[in-house]
Design an enzyme around this catalytic site. Sequence first.
Site, short mmCIF file in Angstrom:
data_model
loop_
_atom_site.label_atom_id
_atom_site.label_comp_id
_atom_site.label_asym_id
_atom_site.label_seq_id
_atom_site.Cartn_x
_atom_site.Cartn_y
_atom_site.Cartn_z
CE1 TYR A 177 -3.87 2.28 1.01
CE2 TYR A 177 -2.37 3.14 2.66
CZ TYR A 177 -3.54 3.23 1.96
OH TYR A 177 -4.40 4.28 2.20
CG ASP A 215 -8.50 8.91 4.34
OD1 ASP A 215 -8.36 9.86 5.12
OD2 ASP A 215 -7.58 8.49 3.63
#
Lengths: 126, 126
Positions: free
Chosen positions: B14, B38
């Site tokens: 990631y 997020d």
Amino acid sequence: MLTPEHMQQTVERYLTGINDGDMEAVVSLFANDALVEDPVGTEPKSGDEILKFYTKAFAGGAKVELTGPVRISAKAAAFPFRGEITRVDGPTIIVEVIDIFEFDEAGKVVKMTAHLGPTNITVKDG
Amino acid sequence: MLTPEHMQQTVERYLTGINDGDMEAVVSLFANDALVEDPVGTEPKSGDEILKFYTKAFAGGAKVELTGPVRISAKAAAFPFRGEITRVDGPTIIVEVIDIFEFDEAGKVVKMTAHLGPTNITVKDG
């Protein structure tokens, strides 16, 4: 009103309470209906189980310290810390943990989730 | 079977994907039905919104690095990182974040939750 300053102070009081062995102070940070999921994936503890859990976990003494800034969003705080925990009749272990605190509007912790696992635990020599 | 090694590698892929500007690689780590929250407390993104979100967030380039160990439990990984993110037509910002990845049995991320807030953001001079 829930402020970043209050959330930061709650985290600091939590760690100070553990370092002082003052589990009543630790538990006073939680709401009456709080849930403690430690470690994440286990059945959450509630009510009187929370004080019992902390008392048992830290009965041998513990030193905990932040290892980075507290990440503070609208209603939650996430923080990385290292703990050196002495188990009663057991070894001292070093644990690297990330705790998440979710807050209610009154500023109490309604949910604590502790992220750690076997790869984050080291048994200390001596 | 979901292993700690796989979860550790997923976190590393990631961060590498973000550093490489390879948002397809980032999104390939997620399950088809994944949710991305997020920052925490906002409406979770799903489906095509996830690639759009990452593409927009990191369009100006980003450097991210772990600032501590990945905390790996039975089905989740939590990790602290620092990002230096250049916004298109904007300043470079330094952010201190804790991300939580929840995994499915196939080893894909089904939920990403990012913990950060105004106290974790610094605007860089120059």
